[in-house]
Every structure is written in structure tokens, then in C-alpha cells.
Design a protein around this motif. Structure first.
Motif, PDB file in Angstrom:
ATOM      1  N   TYR A 181       0.505   0.006  -8.583  1.00 12.13           N
ATOM      2  CA  TYR A 181      -0.224   1.370  -7.672  1.00 12.13           C
ATOM      3  C   TYR A 181       0.734   2.609  -7.706  1.00 12.13           C
ATOM      4  O   TYR A 181      -0.519   3.560  -7.039  1.00 12.13           O
ATOM      5  CB  TYR A 181      -1.466   0.778  -6.588  1.00 12.13           C
ATOM      6  N   LEU A 184      -0.247   4.813  -2.742  1.00 12.28           N
ATOM      7  CA  LEU A 184      -1.719   4.847  -1.827  1.00 12.28           C
ATOM      8  C   LEU A 184      -1.525   6.587  -1.364  1.00 12.28           C
ATOM      9  O   LEU A 184      -0.401   7.105  -0.416  1.00 12.28           O
ATOM     10  CB  LEU A 184      -2.169   3.652  -0.754  1.00 12.28           C
ATOM     11  N   GLN A 188      -8.933   3.431  -1.192  1.00  8.59           N
ATOM     12  CA  GLN A 188      -8.878   2.468  -2.460  1.00  8.59           C
ATOM     13  C   GLN A 188      -8.390   1.362  -2.325  1.00  8.59           C
ATOM     14  O   GLN A 188      -8.518   0.200  -3.223  1.00  8.59           O
ATOM     15  CB  GLN A 188      -7.516   3.400  -1.999  1.00  8.59           C
TER      16      GLN A 188
END
Ligand code: SAM
Length: 283
Positions: free
Chosen positions: A142, A145, A155
Motif C-alpha cells: 500500500y 496511508l 483506506q
């Protein structure tokens, strides 16, 4: 369709060159040779790369290419490649393009039908993942964030059901807030916090989110968080049986302003707000 034979049709090339994430010995022979032989090195921060070049006796001229000038610098790089020059792209540490500048440049170079050749090398996410003790396949990288708490929560809610190991980058200033939100959103899953990888104070904190959270006060340095996979079970999508109007009205009945209800329905459905707006107001 585009077919690139990296080493057969020798053409001026953009090389993507990883650099160490802390330990200079992780520089590969090929990375040094490439940086020594290209015509220019495009660097995220030329001061950082200058130190690396001095250490490895690399005298190639440096040009700056960072997130704020990448768009303009693409033209210059393409121009140089078209004139027969070879260029290497480096970021401050690790792989260019991975939570670092380079993505737009790569797209532009490929759009001009010029070759992009990657070199393997240091990367914080994979280095942490392989020593995490958590299942490395499949994994979902990912990166960072959002900084804003409300956005980060959303998210994490989207990631919660995924049956893949999750890999995040995080800064020490936000680690406590992020782990708390993970605990709230994921439950007390197993995680690994990998800190200062390849450096003298490299450390792994392996445990449940709450256990790691307890040890987080005053933790400094660069960090990767690896989170155990979710169950894969989709959360109950309560609004699935509702049409858009019913969905929006559900929130209005709960006391939300119409505009907020529209916004929330758009978040739930993961569609742009204007779609919900038009449908709700029958525009
Ligand atoms: N391009 C880099 C890569 O390939 O890993 C990542 C660059 S990103 C701007 C920087 C983030 O990567 C840091 O905030 C941290 O989350 C992670 N990172 C970089 N070096 C690290 C290290 N030595 N130990 C742990 N995490 C690191």
C-alpha cells in the motif's frame, strides 16, 4: 503493444537504479557501473546522491528530478534520450517509483517508445516482508496511508476484508495513531514493525497490534508495517438492497445534512460524489 528487448537492440535507455536504504554495502556492482557509465544521473535530491557518488567514485553529472519538477523534467530527459544519451534515475533510497518519484517519467519515456531498464536492488517493503514471518504471498503493497485521520480510516476500512498480507510505509510521527486505527479497524491481528532496516539499529517488533502499540512510545527511524491477512470475508454491505435514493435517505433519517448523506453514500459505493448527487436529485 510494445516489445522491448533490453539488451539486444541497444538504444539510449532510462535505467532505474535502486540505491541502499541505509547500508552502503547493499549497492550492487551493476548499480555502480551503470551510474558510472550513463551520461546523466537524475536524482531526487542531488545532495544525497552526491554523497553516494563520492563514496563509489562516480563522477557522472547529476540533475535534479523530484516530485515537484518531475512533470517539467520529463521533456528534458526525453530530449536527451532522443539525442542518444543514457540516463539513470535514482531516488534518495531504495527503488525509484516505489513511494518515490519516477512514475510519470517512466510513463513518458515509454510513450515515446524508448526503453526503460530496471535494476534489482534495495527496497524497504520486500526486505521487511521476507523477514516478517507472515505469509508473503499474496501481499498488497500500500505504501503510505493518507495523513488525514478520517481519510486513513476509510483506506483501512477498504483494506480490512482483503485476504492478503498488507505492507505499509509509515513515519515515526504517525505510527501510534496508525496502529491505533489499525487495531480499531482490523482487530488485534498479528503485525510486524520493521525499523531501520539494514542499519545498525535494525529492529523487528513482531506481535499483535496491541502488543506492538504498547512498545511504540519514542520509537524513531524509518518504518515498515506488515499486517497479517484478513479473513477475506466481505463486511456486511447493509446498503446493498437499497437504491441510491434510499441509501442517501437512510443517512438523512439519521440526522445528516443532504450533502453529507450524498458524500457518505458515495464513499460507501466507492463512486464519485457527483454520480450520487445526479441520481439522488434525478438530474
Ligand atoms: N523507494 C523506497 C523503497 O524502495 O523502499 C521507499 C521510499 S519512501 C519515500 C520512504 C519510506 O520507506 C520510509 O518512510 C519508510 O517507511 C520506508 N523505509 C525506507 N528505508 C527504510 C529502512 N531502512 N527501514 C525501514 N523502513 C524504511
Amino acid at each position: 503493444m510494445q516489445r522491448q528487448k533490453s539488451f539486444i537492440d541497444a538504444k539510449p535507455t532510462l535505467y532505474l537504479v535502486p540505491t541502499p536504504i541505509g547500508n552502503l554495502e547493499d549497492m550492487t556492482f551493476r548499480a555502480i557501473k551503470t551510474l558510472q557509465t550513463v551520461d546523466y544521473i537524475a536524482a531526487e535530491d542531488t545532495r544525497v546522491t552526491k554523497k553516494l557518488c563520492n563514496h563509489f567514485e562516480i563522477a557522472t553529472p547529476l540533475v535534479s528530478l523530484h516530485e515537484h519538477n518531475e512533470w517539467q523534467k520529463r521533456e528534458w530527459v526525453i530530449n536527451q534520450l532522443q539525442q542518444g544519451k543514457n540516463i539513470a534515475l535514482v531516488s534518495d533510497a531504495g527503488m525509484p517509483c516505489i513511494s518515490d518519484p519516477g512514475v510519470q517519467l517512466v510513463e513518458a519515456v515509454l510513450a515515446h517508445n524508448l526503453p526503460v531498464v530496471p535494476l534489482p536492488g534495495a527496497n524497504a517493503a520486500l526486505t521487511a516482508l521476507i523477514a516478517s514471518g507472515l505469509t508473503p504471498q499474496p501481499f498488497y503493497f500500500y505504501g503510505f496511508l493518507a495523513h488525514k485521520k478520517s481519510e486513513k480510516k476509510k483506506q483501512l476500512a477498504q483494506l480490512e476484508p482483503l485476504a492478503t498480507t498488507l505492507v505499509f510505509y509509515e513515519s515515526p510521527h504517525r505510527i501510534k495513531e496508525t496502529l491505533q486505527l489499525m487495531l480499531d479497524g482490523f482487530g488485534d491481528r498479528r503485525i510486524v514493525l520493521a525499523r531501520e532496516l539494514t542499519k545498525k539499529f535494525e529492529e523487528f517488533l513482531r506481535g499483535s497490534i496491541s502488543e506492538v502499540l504498547e512498545e511504540c512510545d519514542g520509537l524513531k527511524g524509518e518504518m515498515v508495517i506488515i499486517v497479517e491477512a484478513g479473513s477475506g470475508a466481505q463486511a456486511d454491505i447493509w446498503w446493498e438492497a437499497y437504491n441510491v435514493s434510499q441509501h442517501v435517505e437512510h443517512y438523512i433519517d439519521q440526522g445528516m445534512m443532504t450533502k453529507d448523506a450524498i458524500k457518505q453514500a458515495a464513499v460507501d459505493r466507492q463512486v464519485p460524489k457527483k454520480i450520487i448527487y445526479s441520481e439522488y436529485h434525478q438530474l
